[in-house]
Design an enzyme around this catalytic site. Structure first.
Site, PDB file in Angstrom:
ATOM      1  N   GLY A 119       0.831  -1.209   0.000  1.00  7.22           N
ATOM      2  CA  GLY A 119       0.000   0.000   0.000  1.00  7.22           C
ATOM      3  C   GLY A 119       0.857   1.246   0.000  1.00  7.22           C
TER       4      GLY A 119
ATOM      5  N   GLY B   2       0.486   5.609   0.584  1.00  8.26           N
ATOM      6  CA  GLY B   2      -0.254   6.853   0.784  1.00  8.26           C
ATOM      7  C   GLY B   2       0.698   7.968   0.403  1.00  8.26           C
TER       8      GLY B   2
ATOM      9  N   ALA C  36       3.224   7.798   3.409  1.00  6.15           N
ATOM     10  CA  ALA C  36       3.710   6.502   3.890  1.00  6.15           C
ATOM     11  C   ALA C  36       3.643   5.420   2.832  1.00  6.15           C
ATOM     12  CB  ALA C  36       2.875   6.070   5.087  1.00  6.15           C
TER      13      ALA C  36
ATOM     14  N   VAL D  37       3.319   1.157   2.834  1.00  4.09           N
ATOM     15  CA  VAL D  37       3.024   0.051   3.744  1.00  4.09           C
ATOM     16  C   VAL D  37       3.576  -1.240   3.148  1.00  4.09           C
ATOM     17  CG1 VAL D  37       1.194  -1.229   4.935  1.00  4.09           C
ATOM     18  CG2 VAL D  37       0.983   1.251   4.598  1.00  4.09           C
TER      19      VAL D  37
ATOM     20  N   LYS E   5       4.000   0.273   8.429  1.00  4.07           N
ATOM     21  CA  LYS E   5       3.781   1.537   7.726  1.00  4.07           C
ATOM     22  C   LYS E   5       5.025   2.380   7.930  1.00  4.07           C
ATOM     23  CE  LYS E   5       0.447   5.356   7.638  1.00  4.07           C
ATOM     24  NZ  LYS E   5      -0.926   5.737   7.906  1.00  4.07           N
TER      25      LYS E   5
ATOM     26  N   ASP F  25     -11.364  10.899   8.289  1.00  8.12           N
ATOM     27  CA  ASP F  25     -10.965  10.429   6.954  1.00  8.12           C
ATOM     28  C   ASP F  25     -11.597   9.075   6.652  1.00  8.12           C
ATOM     29  OD1 ASP F  25      -9.748  10.989   4.578  1.00  8.12           O
ATOM     30  OD2 ASP F  25      -7.749  10.315   5.187  1.00  8.12           O
TER      31      ASP F  25
HETATM   32  N1  LIG Z   1      -2.307  -2.924   8.133  1.00  9.17           N
HETATM   33  C1  LIG Z   1      -2.367  -2.929   6.804  1.00  9.17           C
HETATM   34  N2  LIG Z   1      -2.393  -4.065   6.132  1.00  9.17           N
HETATM   35  C2  LIG Z   1      -2.436  -4.086   4.814  1.00  9.17           C
HETATM   36  N3  LIG Z   1      -2.489  -2.985   4.040  1.00  9.17           N
HETATM   37  C3  LIG Z   1      -2.467  -1.812   4.667  1.00  9.17           C
HETATM   38  C4  LIG Z   1      -2.406  -1.711   6.075  1.00  9.17           C
HETATM   39  N4  LIG Z   1      -2.407  -0.435   6.415  1.00  9.17           N
HETATM   40  C5  LIG Z   1      -2.472   0.244   5.264  1.00  9.17           C
HETATM   41  N5  LIG Z   1      -2.518  -0.557   4.195  1.00  9.17           N
HETATM   42  C6  LIG Z   1      -2.574  -0.182   2.788  1.00  9.17           C
HETATM   43  O1  LIG Z   1      -1.719   0.919   2.583  1.00  9.17           O
HETATM   44  C7  LIG Z   1      -2.449   2.039   2.087  1.00  9.17           C
HETATM   45  C8  LIG Z   1      -1.853   3.317   2.636  1.00  9.17           C
HETATM   46  O2  LIG Z   1      -1.924   3.293   4.034  1.00  9.17           O
HETATM   47  P1  LIG Z   1      -2.370   4.552   4.877  1.00  9.17           P
HETATM   48  O3  LIG Z   1      -3.702   4.981   4.385  1.00  9.17           O
HETATM   49  O4  LIG Z   1      -2.274   4.255   6.309  1.00  9.17           O
HETATM   50  O5  LIG Z   1      -1.217   5.563   4.441  1.00  9.17           O
HETATM   51  P2  LIG Z   1      -1.307   7.122   4.424  1.00  9.17           P
HETATM   52  O6  LIG Z   1      -0.060   7.711   3.872  1.00  9.17           O
HETATM   53  O7  LIG Z   1      -1.728   7.564   5.797  1.00  9.17           O
HETATM   54  O8  LIG Z   1      -2.477   7.254   3.400  1.00  9.17           O
HETATM   55  P3  LIG Z   1      -3.324   8.512   3.044  1.00  9.17           P
HETATM   56  O9  LIG Z   1      -2.693   9.017   1.812  1.00  9.17           O
HETATM   57  O10 LIG Z   1      -4.696   7.908   2.817  1.00  9.17           O
HETATM   58  O11 LIG Z   1      -3.271   9.421   4.206  1.00  9.17           O
HETATM   59  C9  LIG Z   1      -3.874   1.786   2.498  1.00  9.17           C
HETATM   60  O12 LIG Z   1      -4.771   2.428   1.620  1.00  9.17           O
HETATM   61  C10 LIG Z   1      -3.977   0.287   2.431  1.00  9.17           C
HETATM   62  O13 LIG Z   1      -4.281  -0.123   1.122  1.00  9.17           O
END
Ligand SMILES: Nc1ncnc2c1ncn2[C@@H]1O[C@H](COP(=O)(O)OP(=O)(O)OP(=O)(O)O)[C@@H](O)[C@H]1O
Length: 704
Positions: free
Chosen positions: A23, A25, A28, A30, A45, A139
């Protein structure tokens, strides 16, 4: 810490092995990972602190929240620790991935209702817990709903979560503009009275629509337009015709969440009792219905990423307004607004009617079912729909239509201080917002305001001055008469030059009339004072329309501090014409951010034209007086009547010409004054935060 089964996860990067990326974002990435010492698969993450715009407090809060929460439907953090410039957050691995990814991969049209009911029920339980603990998630969206290999559903991403019990700076932070535009509640956008956990209920309703259709409402539009549409349109909802496959209870549940007045939305606890959730099924059902047959998460993630980069590649040369779609594909989030993109998108906002047509049809249905749209919004909707051209005549029509277009345009484009809504989130300076806000409540006593009031004062004096001219104006053939609904006579003064050719010559029979005319125009010079003053100040402040500025970036139609709105489209219209009437026509198609500068430009144009006219009148006066004197002298000196007679005829014809010219200039001046006062009235009423009604519009069209 170690929540799960009382295990304590090691807080050292060496104890983990990172596998594939699952994943991504904005801040971040993941990974699927193994905790070596515990022989367990986890998700890590990895937050890039450099990408977090120094929002260390935000990160700390996210991690803290993730560690403190303790609910089966929330993704908890096992532990977190720094690793170089990054921060690692260890959490349970959700093998199914996010609902957004699942939809993108296997259900582009959305899920079946029982799946949606099951997913939403689990998410709602998480919200009940969070809200009970005083947290707002802020969110909620399909991208943050994760499913594990067994079909368990968890809400993730506390990157923008806030605590209702925060005080001081943190409370202020709670009231800022965060979330993802399509899912963002109107009150979050407005920032008028702050917001509370009901903002999550709105996002929950939008998420329900997202799960039903495969995308959120307005997702194809740029963020700025999403803001405007959310604020001005009636709430989105399931269509009673198009979404026939969904149950009444589902439609009602969504309608209950998507009420613009947060007070009228149910709490999460109350919503949990909604009969729609009786359709929720077990996690085993969910695993079967959603996860069966799906490849491993890492593979899916790679496939989706590959597809997206192909799509981006193939669209590289496409028009700018495709940007929004790409943003959506990327999974636009609270943290991935690109300011430059946003500014460009803001400049691309077109008139709403086209884009929102479908929504409006749908909206009507929704409004019937909601019955709870706040009066404010109803007013906004009706004011933008208000059009009445019945009693306009050809010459007046143009002006009246302009007023309606202009009023509608501004009402629809500035429903509730969009820049105010952006303040603090984007680099829009406070003073910029004040300057651009159509509502003076946010400005101290803005420059424009004080100019307007100065101009108004001068207009009042001018009205007095013009009283004596009424007869002349009324008898003039280019004052078009009309009768309004109440039987009152209305006069519309056209701005078509050919009318002047038909206008009767105002015969100035002697020095007295010339004197009067001269006095009138002397007064005009005084009258134009504030306008000139504004021109100077505007030039100093760069508030003028930069017609020829920065061609490579598109025309700058508004330059406010660091917030610069550019629009090639608008710029072309502005650049190709300096004629006020063509600007009026062009402005109807412009985005609202460009209307005020255009208006200013027009006022400046008027002011400078007025000055030119006054100069011309002075010139005429200087030229005519010696000629008259010479005529008198010549006739006295000459003893030959025939020469005197021919000289007299010559002089008479010359005087006549001068009179006609003076008449033309007087008319021109009148027209300019009229236009000025119309614009100023408009500006004044806009600054007072309302659109003038039809009577006021017509009144502004009357000759003064
Ligand atoms: N525990 C997990 N297990 C599997 N996949 C995950 C997990 N946590 C996050 N992901 C995947 O990673 C992606 C990004 O994670 P997350 O949303 O926490 O990051 P972010 O940078 O905070 O994202 P955003 O841009 O939405 O703020 C998620 O949309 C999901 O698909």
């Amino acid at each position: 810490m170690g929540h799960e089964f009382g295990k304590r996860f090691p807080a050292n990067p060496k104890d983990y092995q990172l596998h594939e990326e699952v994943g991504e974002g904005v801040s971040a990435t993941v990974y699927r990972a193994s905790c070596i010492s515990m022989n367990e698969i986890v998700a890590i993450k990895v937050l890039d602190l450099e990408k977090c715009n120094n929002d260390l407090d935000g990160i700390r809060r996210e991690v803290q929240t993730m560690r403190l929460i303790d609910h089966p439907n929330l993704v908890q953090a096992y532990c977190s620790f720094p690793a170089g410039h990054k921060l690692w957050v260890v959490m349970p691995y959700m093998a199914g991935g996010s609902c957004l990814h699942i939809m993108k991969f296997a259900h582009p049209e959305g899920f079946e209702e029982p799946v949606i009911a099951t997913l939403l029920y689990e998410v709602l339980k998480a919200l009940v817990y969070l809200h009970g603990e005083g947290h707002i998630h802020r969110d909620v969206k399909a991208g943050n709903i994760l499913i594990d290999a067994n079909g368990a559903v968890k809400l993730a991403d506390f990157g923008v979560a806030a605590c209702m019990f925060d005080t001081g700076d943190r409370q202020r932070a709670r009231n800022t503009f965060v979330g993802t535009p399509c899912w963002m509640a109107p009150e979050v956008m407005q920032q008028l009275h702050g917001y509370d956990f009901k903002a999550d209920i709105w996002s929950f309703g939008i998420t329900a629509l997202e799960l039903a259709h495969g995308h959120a409402p307005f997702s194809k539009y740029p963020p700025m337009k999403v803001l405007l549409m959310t604020l001005q349109n009636a709430p989105p909802g399931l269509d009673y015709e198009r979404d026939r496959k969904f149950s009444k209870s589902f439609k009602e549940m969504i309608s209950a969440c998507l009420v613009k007045d947060p007070k009228k939305r149910p709490s999460s606890e109350k919503l949990l009792k909604h009969h729609f959730f009786k359709h929720a099924r077990s996690k085993e059902y969910l695993a079967r219905a959603v996860l069966d047959g799906l490849p491993p998460l890492g593979d899916r993630f790679r496939t989706i990423k590959g597809r997206e980069s192909d799509l981006l590649q193939s669209r590289a040369d496409e028009d700018k307004d495709q940007l929004s779609q790409r943003e959506y594909i990327k999974g636009i989030s609270a943290w991935n607004f690109n300011l430059e993109d946003l500014k460009k998108q803001a400049a691309l906002i077109e008139e709403e009617s086209q884009g929102s047509e479908n929504v409006k049809v749908n909206d009507r249905t929704n409004r019937e079912h909601h019955g709870a749209v706040s009066p404010n919004f109803e007013q906004q909707i009706s004011s933008s729909e208000k059009v009445d051209t019945e009693d306009s005549v050809t010459s007046g029509k143009e002006g009246l239509q302009y007023h309606q277009d202009f009023g509608g345009l501004l009402t629809s484009a500035f429903p509730i201080r969009p820049l105010k809504a952006l303040e603090g989130y984007f680099d829009v300076f406070e003073e910029d917002v004040k300057e651009t806000s159509p509502n003076s409540q946010f400005a101290k006593k803005s420059e424009v305001e004080s100019i307007i009031s100065a101009q108004q004062a001068s207009d009042e004096v001018d009205l007095e001055c013009n009283k004596g001219k009424e007869d002349y104006l009324e008898s003039s053939s280019f004052v078009t008469k009309n009768v309004d609904a109440a039987g009152r006579q209305k006069f519309f003064r056209g701005s078509i030059l050919s009318e002047h050719a038909l206008s009767p010559v105002r015969i100035l029979t002697g020095p007295k009339e010339w004197n009067e005319l001269f006095k009138e125009h002397q007064f005009e010079r005084n009258h134009s004072g504030p306008l000139l003053c504004r021109q100077t100040r505007d030039a100093q402040n760069h508030l003028h329309v930069n017609v020829l500025d920065e061609p490579s970036e598109g025309r700058i139609v508004q330059r406010k501090g660091r917030f610069k709105v550019t629009s090639t489209d608008a710029g072309t219209k502005v650049a190709t014409s300096v004629n006020p009437s063509s600007l009026i026509t062009a402005s109807a198609g412009l985005d609202a951010t460009s209307v005020l500068p255009i208006l200013q430009h027009m006022l400046q144009q008027n002011a400078s034209q007025r000055e030119q006219i006054i100069k011309a009148i002075k010139l005429v006066e200087q030229v005519s007086v010696p000629h008259v004197e010479r005529a008198d002298y010549g006739s006295a000196e000459s003893s030959q009547p025939s020469v005197a007679a021919s000289r007299e005829r010559e002089l008479q014809s010359y005087v006549l010409q001068l009179q006609q010219r003076a008449d033309y200039l007087t008319d021109e001046l009148q027209r300019m004054k009229l236009k000025n006062s119309q614009f100023e009235r408009h500006l004044t009423s806009l600054l007072k935060g309302r659109t003038p009604n039809n009577d006021e519009i017509q009144e502004t069209l009357l000759p003064h």
